[in-house]
Design a protein around this motif. Structure first.
Motif, PDB file in Angstrom:
ATOM      1  N   ALA A  65     -13.908   8.378   9.698  1.00  0.00           N
ATOM      2  CA  ALA A  65     -14.697   8.403   8.185  1.00  0.00           C
ATOM      3  C   ALA A  65     -14.348   9.190   7.252  1.00  0.00           C
ATOM      4  CB  ALA A  65     -16.286   8.753   8.507  1.00  0.00           C
ATOM      5  N   GLY A  66     -13.438  10.326   7.812  1.00  0.00           N
ATOM      6  CA  GLY A  66     -12.999  11.261   6.732  1.00  0.00           C
ATOM      7  C   GLY A  66     -11.792  10.503   6.220  1.00  0.00           C
ATOM      8  N   VAL A  67     -11.028   9.851   6.849  1.00  0.00           N
ATOM      9  CA  VAL A  67      -9.804   9.195   6.562  1.00  0.00           C
ATOM     10  C   VAL A  67     -10.153   7.911   5.363  1.00  0.00           C
ATOM     11  CG1 VAL A  67      -8.012   7.438   7.373  1.00  0.00           C
ATOM     12  CG2 VAL A  67      -8.306   9.374   8.463  1.00  0.00           C
ATOM     13  N   LEU A  68     -11.214   7.278   5.728  1.00  0.00           N
ATOM     14  CA  LEU A  68     -11.725   6.211   5.071  1.00  0.00           C
ATOM     15  C   LEU A  68     -12.144   6.639   3.661  1.00  0.00           C
ATOM     16  CD1 LEU A  68     -13.789   3.941   7.269  1.00  0.00           C
ATOM     17  CD2 LEU A  68     -11.621   3.394   6.211  1.00  0.00           C
ATOM     18  N   GLN A  69     -12.993   8.052   3.310  1.00  0.00           N
ATOM     19  CA  GLN A  69     -13.450   8.632   2.567  1.00  0.00           C
ATOM     20  C   GLN A  69     -12.008   9.061   1.434  1.00  0.00           C
ATOM     21  OE1 GLN A  69     -15.556  12.204   3.325  1.00  0.00           O
ATOM     22  NE2 GLN A  69     -16.430  12.284   1.007  1.00  0.00           N
ATOM     23  N   SER A  70     -11.048   9.389   2.143  1.00  0.00           N
ATOM     24  CA  SER A  70      -9.770  10.087   1.667  1.00  0.00           C
ATOM     25  C   SER A  70      -9.181   8.800   0.935  1.00  0.00           C
ATOM     26  CB  SER A  70      -8.836  10.662   2.496  1.00  0.00           C
ATOM     27  OG  SER A  70      -7.720  11.070   2.066  1.00  0.00           O
ATOM     28  N   VAL A  71      -9.175   7.700   1.603  1.00  0.00           N
ATOM     29  CA  VAL A  71      -8.671   6.248   1.172  1.00  0.00           C
ATOM     30  C   VAL A  71      -9.393   6.106  -0.182  1.00  0.00           C
ATOM     31  CG1 VAL A  71      -8.201   3.916   1.500  1.00  0.00           C
ATOM     32  CG2 VAL A  71      -7.459   5.664   3.087  1.00  0.00           C
ATOM     33  N   ALA A  72     -10.846   5.905  -0.018  1.00  0.00           N
ATOM     34  CA  ALA A  72     -11.527   5.601  -1.192  1.00  0.00           C
ATOM     35  C   ALA A  72     -11.058   6.593  -2.479  1.00  0.00           C
ATOM     36  CB  ALA A  72     -13.009   5.542  -0.796  1.00  0.00           C
ATOM     37  N   ALA A  73     -11.239   7.449  -2.093  1.00  0.00           N
ATOM     38  CA  ALA A  73     -10.945   8.762  -3.221  1.00  0.00           C
ATOM     39  C   ALA A  73      -9.794   8.374  -3.929  1.00  0.00           C
ATOM     40  CB  ALA A  73     -11.123  10.217  -2.903  1.00  0.00           C
ATOM     41  N   GLY A  74      -8.515   8.255  -3.063  1.00  0.00           N
ATOM     42  CA  GLY A  74      -7.341   7.896  -3.446  1.00  0.00           C
ATOM     43  C   GLY A  74      -7.093   6.548  -4.295  1.00  0.00           C
ATOM     44  N   ARG A  75      -7.973   5.559  -3.909  1.00  0.00           N
ATOM     45  CA  ARG A  75      -8.007   4.307  -4.688  1.00  0.00           C
ATOM     46  C   ARG A  75      -8.740   4.520  -6.278  1.00  0.00           C
ATOM     47  NH1 ARG A  75      -9.846  -0.911  -1.223  1.00  0.00           N
ATOM     48  NH2 ARG A  75      -9.150  -1.785  -3.435  1.00  0.00           N
ATOM     49  N   ARG A  76      -9.917   5.232  -6.084  1.00  0.00           N
ATOM     50  CA  ARG A  76     -10.487   5.508  -7.307  1.00  0.00           C
ATOM     51  C   ARG A  76      -9.572   6.153  -8.195  1.00  0.00           C
ATOM     52  NH1 ARG A  76     -15.055   6.781  -3.900  1.00  0.00           N
ATOM     53  NH2 ARG A  76     -14.415   8.808  -3.893  1.00  0.00           N
ATOM     54  N   GLN A  77      -8.853   7.249  -7.812  1.00  0.00           N
ATOM     55  CA  GLN A  77      -8.019   8.005  -8.528  1.00  0.00           C
ATOM     56  C   GLN A  77      -6.910   7.158  -9.027  1.00  0.00           C
ATOM     57  OE1 GLN A  77      -6.107  11.362  -6.475  1.00  0.00           O
ATOM     58  NE2 GLN A  77      -5.416  12.108  -8.415  1.00  0.00           N
ATOM     59  N   ALA A  78      -6.399   6.235  -8.338  1.00  0.00           N
ATOM     60  CA  ALA A  78      -5.075   5.312  -8.684  1.00  0.00           C
ATOM     61  C   ALA A  78      -5.787   4.239  -9.929  1.00  0.00           C
ATOM     62  CB  ALA A  78      -4.666   4.612  -7.680  1.00  0.00           C
ATOM     63  N   ARG A  79      -7.050   3.938  -9.518  1.00  0.00           N
ATOM     64  CA  ARG A  79      -7.546   2.935 -10.411  1.00  0.00           C
ATOM     65  C   ARG A  79      -7.830   3.491 -11.895  1.00  0.00           C
ATOM     66  NH1 ARG A  79     -12.224   0.771  -7.693  1.00  0.00           N
ATOM     67  NH2 ARG A  79     -10.621  -0.328  -6.528  1.00  0.00           N
ATOM     68  N   ALA A  80      -8.236   4.814 -11.667  1.00  0.00           N
ATOM     69  CA  ALA A  80      -8.557   5.616 -13.071  1.00  0.00           C
ATOM     70  C   ALA A  80      -7.133   5.814 -13.824  1.00  0.00           C
ATOM     71  CB  ALA A  80      -9.286   6.918 -12.686  1.00  0.00           C
ATOM     72  N   ALA A  81      -6.266   6.292 -13.012  1.00  0.00           N
ATOM     73  CA  ALA A  81      -4.771   6.441 -13.655  1.00  0.00           C
ATOM     74  C   ALA A  81      -4.135   5.055 -14.254  1.00  0.00           C
ATOM     75  CB  ALA A  81      -3.698   6.962 -12.683  1.00  0.00           C
ATOM     76  N   SER A  82      -4.578   4.074 -13.818  1.00  0.00           N
ATOM     77  CA  SER A  82      -3.883   2.742 -14.223  1.00  0.00           C
ATOM     78  C   SER A  82      -4.727   2.056 -15.362  1.00  0.00           C
ATOM     79  CB  SER A  82      -3.743   1.662 -12.901  1.00  0.00           C
ATOM     80  OG  SER A  82      -5.028   1.405 -12.931  1.00  0.00           O
ATOM     81  N   ASN A  83      -5.985   2.571 -15.537  1.00  0.00           N
ATOM     82  CA  ASN A  83      -6.676   2.203 -16.508  1.00  0.00           C
ATOM     83  C   ASN A  83      -7.271   3.305 -17.447  1.00  0.00           C
ATOM     84  OD1 ASN A  83      -8.212   0.485 -18.128  1.00  0.00           O
ATOM     85  ND2 ASN A  83      -9.422  -0.386 -16.584  1.00  0.00           N
ATOM     86  N   PRO A  84      -6.770   3.990 -18.425  1.00  0.00           N
ATOM     87  CA  PRO A  84      -7.144   5.085 -19.057  1.00  0.00           C
ATOM     88  C   PRO A  84      -8.173   4.848 -19.951  1.00  0.00           C
ATOM     89  CG  PRO A  84      -4.939   4.549 -19.885  1.00  0.00           C
ATOM     90  CD  PRO A  84      -5.192   3.580 -18.623  1.00  0.00           C
ATOM     91  N   SER A  85      -8.505   3.690 -20.219  1.00  0.00           N
ATOM     92  CA  SER A  85      -9.230   3.354 -21.287  1.00  0.00           C
ATOM     93  C   SER A  85     -11.007   3.603 -20.875  1.00  0.00           C
ATOM     94  CB  SER A  85      -9.288   2.005 -21.917  1.00  0.00           C
ATOM     95  OG  SER A  85      -9.599   0.992 -20.792  1.00  0.00           O
ATOM     96  N   ARG A  86     -11.253   3.734 -19.637  1.00  0.00           N
ATOM     97  CA  ARG A  86     -12.488   3.918 -19.083  1.00  0.00           C
ATOM     98  C   ARG A  86     -12.710   5.371 -18.989  1.00  0.00           C
ATOM     99  NH1 ARG A  86     -13.645  -0.430 -14.385  1.00  0.00           N
ATOM    100  NH2 ARG A  86     -13.645  -2.127 -15.666  1.00  0.00           N
TER     101      ARG A  86
END
Length: 86
Positions: A65-86
């Motif tokens: 569960a910790g690994v999945l939480q870490s992966v989800a946070a990394g995906r959110r961070q990557a999505r925010a970095a690739s789309n700075p308009s949001r």
């Protein structure tokens, strides 16, 4: 990117992974203690020791569960970095 990351910063999910590892190793020790009388020819331990052996699986699930939480946070961070308009 490395200059922005602190070495002691805790990522999301790190606590769950550590807690899962601790629970897993407690369960592994209980499993070794439970199985030892079978090889040594002594009287077996009480039934609750078999229940403590199940902590291995519980620890594995907590760490997962910790690994999945870490992966989800990394995906959110990557999505925010690739789309700075949001």
């Amino acid at each position: 990117m490395r200059d922005k990351t602190q070495t002691n910063s805790a990522a999301p999910g790190d606590r769950l992974i550590r807690a899962g590892a601790i629970v897993f190793f407690i369960g592994a020790a209980a499993t070794l203690v439970t199985v030892a009388p079978l090889f040594l020819g002594t009287t077996p331990f009480p039934t609750y020791m078999f229940g403590l052996s199940m902590l291995m699986g519980v620890g594995f699930l907590i760490a997962g569960a910790g690994v999945l939480q870490s992966v989800a946070a990394g995906r959110r961070q990557a999505r925010a970095a690739s789309n700075p308009s949001r």
